[in-house]
Design a protein around this motif. Structure first.
Motif, PDB file in Angstrom:
ATOM      1  N   SER A   8      -3.838  28.300  70.232  1.00  0.00           N
ATOM      2  CA  SER A   8      -4.463  27.214  69.461  1.00  0.00           C
ATOM      3  C   SER A   8      -3.483  26.505  68.539  1.00  0.00           C
ATOM      4  O   SER A   8      -3.836  25.509  67.923  1.00  0.00           O
ATOM      5  N   GLY A   9      -2.279  27.080  68.438  1.00  0.00           N
ATOM      6  CA  GLY A   9      -1.358  26.562  67.417  1.00  0.00           C
ATOM      7  C   GLY A   9       0.007  26.207  67.940  1.00  0.00           C
ATOM      8  O   GLY A   9       0.152  25.726  69.061  1.00  0.00           O
ATOM      9  N   ARG A  10       1.010  26.538  67.111  1.00  0.00           N
ATOM     10  CA  ARG A  10       2.393  26.118  67.392  1.00  0.00           C
ATOM     11  C   ARG A  10       2.897  26.658  68.722  1.00  0.00           C
ATOM     12  O   ARG A  10       3.655  26.020  69.434  1.00  0.00           O
ATOM     13  N   GLY A  11       2.515  27.911  69.020  1.00  0.00           N
ATOM     14  CA  GLY A  11       2.975  28.478  70.282  1.00  0.00           C
ATOM     15  C   GLY A  11       4.309  29.179  70.215  1.00  0.00           C
ATOM     16  O   GLY A  11       5.024  29.263  71.214  1.00  0.00           O
ATOM     17  N   THR A  12       4.677  29.724  69.049  1.00  0.00           N
ATOM     18  CA  THR A  12       5.982  30.421  68.979  1.00  0.00           C
ATOM     19  C   THR A  12       5.974  31.680  69.827  1.00  0.00           C
ATOM     20  O   THR A  12       7.001  32.069  70.383  1.00  0.00           O
ATOM     21  N   ASN A  13       4.802  32.309  69.970  1.00  0.00           N
ATOM     22  CA  ASN A  13       4.739  33.488  70.863  1.00  0.00           C
ATOM     23  C   ASN A  13       4.878  33.054  72.319  1.00  0.00           C
ATOM     24  O   ASN A  13       5.540  33.722  73.118  1.00  0.00           O
ATOM     25  N   LEU A  14       4.233  31.946  72.669  1.00  0.00           N
ATOM     26  CA  LEU A  14       4.414  31.386  74.020  1.00  0.00           C
ATOM     27  C   LEU A  14       5.882  31.084  74.259  1.00  0.00           C
ATOM     28  O   LEU A  14       6.443  31.438  75.299  1.00  0.00           O
ATOM     29  N   CYS A  85      -3.495  36.201  74.896  1.00  0.00           N
ATOM     30  CA  CYS A  85      -3.985  35.396  73.773  1.00  0.00           C
ATOM     31  C   CYS A  85      -2.916  35.447  72.685  1.00  0.00           C
ATOM     32  O   CYS A  85      -2.590  36.537  72.188  1.00  0.00           O
ATOM     33  N   ALA A  86      -2.332  34.306  72.374  1.00  0.00           N
ATOM     34  CA  ALA A  86      -1.239  34.259  71.395  1.00  0.00           C
ATOM     35  C   ALA A  86      -1.525  33.142  70.405  1.00  0.00           C
ATOM     36  O   ALA A  86      -1.241  31.984  70.660  1.00  0.00           O
ATOM     37  N   GLY A  87      -2.158  33.510  69.308  1.00  0.00           N
ATOM     38  CA  GLY A  87      -2.528  32.476  68.344  1.00  0.00           C
ATOM     39  C   GLY A  87      -3.718  31.674  68.841  1.00  0.00           C
ATOM     40  O   GLY A  87      -3.822  30.483  68.637  1.00  0.00           O
ATOM     41  N   TYR A  88      -4.610  32.332  69.560  1.00  0.00           N
ATOM     42  CA  TYR A  88      -5.842  31.677  70.040  1.00  0.00           C
ATOM     43  C   TYR A  88      -6.923  31.985  69.026  1.00  0.00           C
ATOM     44  O   TYR A  88      -7.159  33.159  68.705  1.00  0.00           O
ATOM     45  N   ASN A 106      -4.011  40.576  73.378  1.00  0.00           N
ATOM     46  CA  ASN A 106      -3.942  39.686  72.227  1.00  0.00           C
ATOM     47  C   ASN A 106      -2.876  40.211  71.289  1.00  0.00           C
ATOM     48  O   ASN A 106      -2.688  41.429  71.167  1.00  0.00           O
ATOM     49  N   ILE A 107      -2.160  39.307  70.648  1.00  0.00           N
ATOM     50  CA  ILE A 107      -1.242  39.736  69.590  1.00  0.00           C
ATOM     51  C   ILE A 107      -1.850  39.318  68.263  1.00  0.00           C
ATOM     52  O   ILE A 107      -2.310  38.194  68.097  1.00  0.00           O
ATOM     53  N   HIS A 108      -1.941  40.314  67.387  1.00  0.00           N
ATOM     54  CA  HIS A 108      -2.612  40.095  66.105  1.00  0.00           C
ATOM     55  C   HIS A 108      -1.638  40.446  64.988  1.00  0.00           C
ATOM     56  O   HIS A 108      -0.999  41.513  65.042  1.00  0.00           O
ATOM     57  N   PRO A 109      -1.537  39.615  63.960  1.00  0.00           N
ATOM     58  CA  PRO A 109      -0.539  39.838  62.909  1.00  0.00           C
ATOM     59  C   PRO A 109      -0.982  40.821  61.832  1.00  0.00           C
ATOM     60  O   PRO A 109      -1.077  40.484  60.653  1.00  0.00           O
ATOM     61  N   SER A 110      -1.265  42.063  62.271  1.00  0.00           N
ATOM     62  CA  SER A 110      -1.480  43.157  61.312  1.00  0.00           C
ATOM     63  C   SER A 110      -1.283  44.467  62.068  1.00  0.00           C
ATOM     64  O   SER A 110      -1.225  44.486  63.299  1.00  0.00           O
ATOM     65  N   VAL A 169       6.688  38.925  59.661  1.00  0.00           N
ATOM     66  CA  VAL A 169       5.863  39.485  60.738  1.00  0.00           C
ATOM     67  C   VAL A 169       6.092  38.709  62.033  1.00  0.00           C
ATOM     68  O   VAL A 169       6.314  39.292  63.094  1.00  0.00           O
ATOM     69  N   LEU A 170       6.084  37.378  61.938  1.00  0.00           N
ATOM     70  CA  LEU A 170       6.237  36.553  63.139  1.00  0.00           C
ATOM     71  C   LEU A 170       7.541  36.862  63.870  1.00  0.00           C
ATOM     72  O   LEU A 170       7.590  36.925  65.094  1.00  0.00           O
ATOM     73  N   GLY A 171       8.596  37.121  63.076  1.00  0.00           N
ATOM     74  CA  GLY A 171       9.889  37.442  63.682  1.00  0.00           C
ATOM     75  C   GLY A 171       9.835  38.718  64.505  1.00  0.00           C
ATOM     76  O   GLY A 171      10.601  38.894  65.447  1.00  0.00           O
ATOM     77  N   ARG A 172       8.917  39.632  64.136  1.00  0.00           N
ATOM     78  CA  ARG A 172       8.786  40.882  64.901  1.00  0.00           C
ATOM     79  C   ARG A 172       7.778  40.746  66.045  1.00  0.00           C
ATOM     80  O   ARG A 172       7.812  41.506  67.006  1.00  0.00           O
ATOM     81  N   GLU A 173       6.879  39.772  65.912  1.00  0.00           N
ATOM     82  CA  GLU A 173       5.872  39.565  66.973  1.00  0.00           C
ATOM     83  C   GLU A 173       6.537  39.195  68.294  1.00  0.00           C
ATOM     84  O   GLU A 173       6.139  39.661  69.367  1.00  0.00           O
ATOM     85  N   HIS A 174       7.531  38.343  68.204  1.00  0.00           N
ATOM     86  CA  HIS A 174       8.114  37.790  69.431  1.00  0.00           C
ATOM     87  C   HIS A 174       8.719  38.868  70.338  1.00  0.00           C
ATOM     88  O   HIS A 174       8.328  38.985  71.505  1.00  0.00           O
TER      89      HIS A 174
HETATM   90  C1  GRF Z   1       0.840  34.481  64.961  1.00  0.00           C
HETATM   91  O1  GRF Z   1       0.986  35.211  63.752  1.00  0.00           O
HETATM   92  C2  GRF Z   1      -0.092  35.240  65.866  1.00  0.00           C
HETATM   93  O2  GRF Z   1      -0.008  36.637  65.711  1.00  0.00           O
HETATM   94  C3  GRF Z   1      -1.415  34.764  65.390  1.00  0.00           C
HETATM   95  O3  GRF Z   1      -1.222  33.366  65.273  1.00  0.00           O
HETATM   96  C4  GRF Z   1       0.089  33.171  64.704  1.00  0.00           C
HETATM   97  C5  GRF Z   1       0.729  31.959  65.322  1.00  0.00           C
HETATM   98  O4  GRF Z   1       1.141  32.253  66.608  1.00  0.00           O
HETATM   99  N1  GRF Z   1      -2.461  35.124  66.283  1.00  0.00           N
HETATM  100  P1  GRF Z   1       1.981  31.146  67.458  1.00  0.00           P
HETATM  101  O5  GRF Z   1       3.169  30.743  66.605  1.00  0.00           O
HETATM  102  O6  GRF Z   1       1.048  29.971  67.692  1.00  0.00           O
HETATM  103  O7  GRF Z   1       2.384  31.866  68.709  1.00  0.00           O
END
Ligand code: GRF
Length: 203
Positions: A8-14, A85-88, A106-110, A169-174
């Motif tokens: 739904s957002g920037r997509g840095t995980n994508l 699901c990455a930021g959905y 799903n990746i969740h930031p906690s 946290v985001l730096g470790r998510e990737h």
């Molecule tokens: C990330 O922290 C992810 O864990 C959460 O949304 C944030 C943004 O993700 N669900 P992205 O940059 O859009 O991938």
């Protein structure tokens, strides 16, 4: 492995997945990116990489079930093996989730089960925890409640605010997401009847 990404957002995980695939660090192919927001940066990233990018507006559907039926019909068109699901930012219908048990993460930031839901970094700061982080889990109908596959921890530092903590946290998510998808692509992680099955995996 054919991967569909919901964002739904920037997509840095994508982006992290795309970069790993391009660098030969992940034997997979992103076959579609789907969003509830036409303005999502994730869709632009997909478009630039000639990956199918689909956005469906919830405003065009009367119910959550109708929205999800349309969304998953489009997802099924690209025949993914795994849905990430990455930021959905929408809750997924129980029907659609149950039909894909073990094939949606799903990746969740906690560090689940702590801090489910939104504003996790604010929750962590308010709780005064010393360690925070991110979790990758299988998606089940319970929001952020599915079996956890892998986690990455970060320290909460004096003076942290939501932005500094979120960035750490985001730096470790990737790398966490890439490493977890690789284990799934290699078939070394599955969701069994009793939970996550790791075949002697050392994360
Ligand atoms: C990330 O922290 C992810 O864990 C959460 O949304 C944030 C943004 O993700 N669900 P992205 O940059 O859009 O991938």
């Amino acid at each position: 492995l054919r991967i569909a990404v919901l964002a739904s957002g920037r997509g840095t995980n994508l982006k992290a997945l795309m970069t790993a695939i391009d660098a030969g660090r992940l034997n997979a192919r992103i076959v579609g990116v789907f969003s509830d927001r036409a303005s999502a940066g994730a869709l632009a990233l997909a478009g630039e990489a000639a990956i199918a990018a689909v956005s469906l507006s919830p405003r065009n559907y009367d119910t959550r079930a109708a929205y999800d039926e349309a969304l998953f019909s489009r997802i099924d068109d690209v025949q993914p093996d795994l849905i990430v699901c990455a930021g959905y930012m929408r809750l997924l219908s129980e029907h659609e989730v149950q039909a894909r048990r073990g094939r949606m993460i799903n990746i969740h930031p906690s560090l689940l089960p702590a801090f489910k839901g939104l504003h996790t970094h604010r929750q962590a700061l308010d709780a005064g925890v010393a360690t925070h982080g991110a979790s990758v889990h299988f998606v089940t109908p319970e929001l952020d409640g599915g079996p956890v596959i892998a986690q990455a921890g970060v320290p909460v530092l004096a003076g942290d605010d939501e932005q500094t903590l979120a960035a750490r946290v985001l730096g470790r998510e990737h790398p966490l997401l890439v490493d977890t998808v690789r284990l799934l692509a290699d078939g070394r992680i599955t969701l069994g009847s009793t939970g996550v099955q790791l075949d002697d995996v050392v994360l």
